[in-house]
Structures are given as C-alpha cells and as structure tokens.
Design an enzyme around this catalytic site. Structure first.
Site, PDB file in Angstrom:
ATOM      1  N   ASP A 169      64.328  18.651  65.249  1.00 46.43           N
ATOM      2  CA  ASP A 169      63.111  19.652  65.398  1.00 46.43           C
ATOM      3  C   ASP A 169      62.187  19.196  66.449  1.00 46.43           C
ATOM      4  O   ASP A 169      61.717  17.998  66.610  1.00 46.43           O
ATOM      5  CB  ASP A 169      62.037  19.348  64.153  1.00 46.43           C
TER       6      ASP A 169
ATOM      7  N   ASP B  81      60.493  25.342  69.970  1.00 47.42           N
ATOM      8  CA  ASP B  81      60.577  24.677  68.854  1.00 47.42           C
ATOM      9  C   ASP B  81      61.935  24.926  68.100  1.00 47.42           C
ATOM     10  O   ASP B  81      61.983  26.146  67.416  1.00 47.42           O
ATOM     11  CB  ASP B  81      59.406  25.302  67.894  1.00 47.42           C
TER      12      ASP B  81
END
Ligand SMILES: *[C@@H]1O[C@H](CO)[C@@H](O)[C@H](O)[C@H]1NC(C)=O
Ligand SMILES: *[C@@H]1O[C@H](CO)[C@@H](O)[C@H](O)[C@H]1NC(C)=O
Ligand SMILES: *[C@@H]1O[C@H](CO)[C@@H](O)[C@H](O)[C@H]1NC(C)=O
Ligand SMILES: *[C@@H]1O[C@H](CO)[C@@H](O)[C@H](O)[C@H]1NC(C)=O
Ligand SMILES: *[C@@H]1O[C@H](CO)[C@@H](O)[C@H](O)[C@H]1NC(C)=O
Ligand SMILES: *[C@@H]1O[C@H](CO)[C@@H](O)[C@H](O)[C@H]1NC(C)=O
Length: 475
Positions: free
Chosen positions: A86, A284
């Site tokens: 992430d 992201d």
C-alpha cells in the site's frame, strides 16, 4: 475516504509460482531489493537466472487482479504472512491469531497469516499505541513492536510494525509511504520511525529511500517492486519526474498534479469548468479503482456507456466493452508525461458470492468500471491507472518519475538508485510543472479536509476479494 464498495472482484483461482531467490547485496550488481509478482505464470528459470546474476532479490508477489501481495515472514521462528502493498499508508501491520476477529468463525485471518509475539524469541515490545484506520472503515489497534522480518532471502534484523490485537481486517498491510504518515506520528504525536523502505536504507540494503513499481497489465501474471532501483526495460522512455505536492511545505503522501484527462481525442471537462485542470491526485496501490472529480467521471460514464449505481458508488459496463475498441484510451496528463490507459484495463470482472456473474438489464454480463466519482474524498489514481504506468517513488527528493508501462516484458535491466538530487537514473525533470490548485489536504488530524495522516488509504474494494464481505446484488 471512500465508503465501502463491497464487491468481490473476480478472485479467480490462481496458481502461484514461487521463484527461488537470488541473494542481494553481493559485491557485484546493484544494491536493490526486487520483489516479483507472479500469477498463473509458468516457472521461468531464465528470467530468474538473469536476476540472480544481477545480485538482486526476488520474491513472489501475487496479483489477484486487483491486489498486490507480497509474502514475507515475521519473528523467530519465522511466521509466514502475506501482505498487501500500500503506497497510500506507511505502517506494516499483522494480525494476531487470538484476536476476537481472527478467532471468529471462518478464520478470516488464516489467508493472510498471523504473528504471535510471545512465540517469537526476537520480539521486542515498543508501545501500545498502534491504532490505524483505513478509508473503508476497517482498522486495527494494538501494539507497536519490533522483530525480525524477511522478504525472500533479505532479512531485516529489526523492523518496527504493528500488531492488530483488535482488528476488523484479516489482511495484513505493508504501507510503504512517507514515515511522516505513520499512525505513530499522526495519532500518537511521536516522531516517525523507519518503516520498511527507510529501514532498508538504514541497513544499507539500498542507497536511497526510493522504489519502483511495475504492476503490469490486468491479465498479466508478473509485476515487480524494486526497492532502491529502476528497471530500464519495464517502461517506454522518456521517464519524466514531477514534484510531489506538499502541504505547508510538508510532504506526507504521493500526490502529483493531474492537468488533463482525455478519452481518445476528447478532453473531459465535465461541462462546467473552463479553467484548466490542476488537481492533486494520490498514487495509491491500495486502491483498486481510480477516483476523480464527479463532473469528469459523469462525462466519462456517458461517453463509455457506464451505468452508475449510487448505492455502491461504482459504475458497471458490459464486459464486452473491453474488446469493443482496442484503440480506445483514457489519457492522463501530468504537465508533460501522458499515460494512456487502454479501455480494457478499466473493465474489471465481477463475481458474486455464489460465483455467478452479474448481468445488466439487457442481459449482458456486467463488469465493474475502473473509475468512480470521488465525491468529497481525495482524488486517487488506483490500480486501474497504475498498471499502465511505471512509477518511481523517490521519497528523498520528493519526486515521482513516470513513464508508460512496457507490458509483459521479460527483459530486465536493473539500475541502482544512488543518492543526491540526480539519484534516479534515466530521468528527465519536467520543466515548469503545474502545481495543484485543488485536491490538496494537510496531514493534520484536526485538518478540516478530513482525517488524513491518521487514515491509511487501503480501500474496501479489496476487502471483498479477501472474502470479508460480498454483497453483490442483482443489477
Ligand atoms: C504466498 O504465500 C501463500 C500462502 O502460503 C502461498 O499460497 C503463495 O503461493 C505464496 N505466493 C508466492 C508468490 O510466494
Ligand atoms: C506475553 O506473555 C506475558 C506473560 O505470560 C504476558 O503478560 C503478555 O501479556 C504476553 N504478551 C502478549 C503480547 O501476548
Ligand atoms: C484509535 O483512534 C481513534 C481515533 O482517534 C479513537 O476513536 C479510538 O478510540 C482509538 N482506539 C484505541 C483502541 O485507542
Ligand atoms: C500480457 O499478457 C497477458 C497474458 O498472456 C495477455 O492476456 C495480455 O493481453 C498481454 N498484454 C499486452 C498489453 O500485451
Ligand atoms: C498542523 O497543525 C499545527 C497545530 O495546529 C500547525 O502548527 C501546523 O502548521 C499544521 N500543519 C499543517 C501541515 O497544516
Ligand atoms: C445498485 O446496487 C445494489 C446493490 O448491489 C442493488 O441492490 C441495486 O438494485 C442497484 N441499483 C440499480 C439501479 O441497479
């Protein structure tokens, strides 16, 4: 930021190939740590051997269409964990088997693996202030600890991470963003600690806090994250760099400025604005979808014939759209670099809890469209964008370098990222980059823009895939 989007995204059965590992940090070859993705791919020893010669380290990483995982171990003896990469958050954390969530029916954490501090001879307690929550509402609280952590043959003797003694999420996360965005900083007001990329620098495994991500395309099996290096064969030159946007001089997240969005030759304006676009967008990997301003998205939906469903904040298209026009592109421009995303990269398979494929009113099989309206939330370039881009995240120089992905290539030419302002090899700096006039937000917990800095960016679309919740209705 995004509310839950509880769909199962085609968690089709995959066969994973685990590569043997080359040894990093030999005297010859670049000082990099390369972690490879694999899905349904045949074993490719030639490729592996090439990497071995270069002295890089390769670890399998699974791509289940919308998820980018890495396998690692924590503790002594090592416990296997499977972590989701992430770039939108900065803490690594794992579940513990005895939490009420993990010990509940169906063993929701078994898939991802767990860690038991007291069973590890190298465990050290740090504090009880680990508390992370993600935009999808999931989260974990418990201790910050340190222990031995390994990825492939690379062992980090001591790395700080969180343990979810209380958790609502079976998936362990590997946040690799700015240390400033760690919850220890945002929530406990403490100084940042070395998260994985920073610790790799501190340990001399890599020279600079910078890494490259090659997710490859939707149908592909291989992808790669390379800490401390750039793979010159994985992109179509030029590789161009842009400043990461800051708020009050602080760099906390991977935000850059999107200046144009085009479907084929048509610039999307949303009809309302005559001002040129200059919005901050977050890169992201923890977000499956891409979230853009509502007016642009609605124009895009009209153009491609996507049907929006407000209750899921997502849009559906006939799966056949993926094959309808092979030359169709959604083009994202950032002052200079333009990344063209083929339409088929934006059409995601959906499978219901029962395994059935949903259908549209007209009987065509429904697929999920890869772009959704951001509403009041942050603008996000998630995996539906990122697969088409080769992205270098340079946390030292606060720059993002970007080029179009070279899909499916097995060629590799790993170059080390050194130190200093010209550390990333092969990069051209964009001159006069446009700065964002909209979409920036502060890192402060009290910030009116929301709770950024205390909220990681991992998103719920993924929760569906790991079997947490599947509520696919009849479309
Ligand atoms: C990761 O670990 C899981 C669980 O042990 C395993 O099924 C999978 O094959 C591994 N994947 C890779 C790429 O090593
Ligand atoms: C480890 O064991 C000790 C002694 O039994 C106990 O006090 C402590 O709470 C345990 N810690 C964890 C993290 O389970
Ligand atoms: C975690 O932080 C949130 C937000 O500040 C707070 O509401 C919650 O009580 C905290 N949880 C724990 C266990 O400290
Ligand atoms: C990449 O490889 C996959 C699997 O073979 C294939 O389905 C896909 O079309 C390829 N992508 C490109 C852009 O060639
Ligand atoms: C965060 O809040 C503090 C105290 O209110 C303030 O001094 C600081 O400038 C703020 N930082 C940002 C990035 O907004
Ligand atoms: C939107 O999705 C929900 C949940 O899947 C479903 O119940 C509803 O019928 C859908 N609405 C439309 C207009 O398709």
């Amino acid at each position: 930021m995004k509310t839950s989007l509880l769909f199962a995204i085609a968690a089709l059965p995959v066969q994973t190939v685990v590569y043997a590992l080359a040894r990093p940090n030999t005297n010859d070859g670049p000082r990099v740590l390369g972690l490879e993705t694999q899905r349904r791919a045949p074993r490719n020893p030639t490729h592996r051997d090439k990497l071995r010669k270069r002295g890089t380290l390769e670890v399998g990483l699974d791509n289940e269409e919308t998820l980018y995982f890495i396998n690692g171990t924590v503790g002594t003896p090592p416990r296997e964990v499977r972590l989701h990469i992430d770039t939108g958050s900065s803490d690594l954390w794992v579940n513990t088997p005895s939490s009420s969530f993990c010990s509940s029916r169906g063993s929701p954490c078994a898939y991802s693996g767990t860690y038991e501090a007291n069973s590890s001879s190298t465990y050290e307690y740090i504090a009880s202030n680990f508390n992370i929550s993600y935009v999808d509402g999931s989260g974990a609280t418990g201790d910050y600890v340190s222990d031995t952590v390994s990825f492939g043959s690379q062992t980090i003797d001591r790395l700080q991470f969180g343990i979810g003694y209380s958790s609502t999420n079976g998936q362990g996360i590997l946040g690799i963003g700015y240390p400033l965005n760690e919850v220890q900083v945002g929530r406990a007001g403490l100084p940042p600690y070395n998260n994985l990329p920073a610790q790799l620098v501190a340990d001399g495994v890599i020279q600079s806090n910078a890494y490259s991500l090659w997710l490859n395309d939707l149908d592909a099996n291989t992808g790669n994250i390379l800490f401390g290096g750039v793979d010159a064969e994985k992109y179509v030159p030029p590789l161009q760099s842009l400043p990461i946007e800051s708020t009050s001089g602080v760099h906390g997240e991977f935000m850059i400025t999107l200046t144009n969005l085009q479907l084929n030759d048509q610039t999307l304006t949303g009809g309302s604005s005559t001002d040129p676009l200059a919005i901050a967008v977050l890169l992201d990997t923890g977000s499956s979808l891409t979230y853009l301003p509502d007016h642009l998205v609605s124009e895009l939906y009209t153009a491609v014939g996507a049907i929006y469903n407000a209750s899921t904040n997502a849009a559906y298209v006939p799966c056949a759209l993926a094959r309808s026009d092979p030359s169709a592109r959604l083009r994202f421009t950032f002052t200079s670099p333009t990344i063209a995303v083929a339409l088929d990269e934006l059409v995601l398979d959906l499978v219901t809890a029962s395994g059935a494929r949903p259908v549209l009113d007209d009987g065509q099989t429904a697929c999920l469209f890869g772009v959704a309206p951001a509403g009041e939330g942050t603008y996000v370039l998630g995996d539906t964008f990122l697969r088409s881009a080769y992205v270098v995240y340079d946390l030292e120089n606060h720059e993002i370098a970007m080029a179009s992905t070279r899909f499916n290539t097995t060629a590799t030419r790993v170059l080390e990222i050194g130190t200093g302002s010209e550390a990333v090899p092969g990069v051209t700096r964009v001159s006069d980059p446009v700065r964002a006039t909209e979409g920036l937000r502060g890192l402060n917990a009290s910030d009116s823009a929301g709770v950024r800095g205390v909220e990681g960016a991992w998103r719920a679309v993924l929760a569906g895939v790991v079997g947490v919740a599947v509520v696919m209705g009849v479309l």
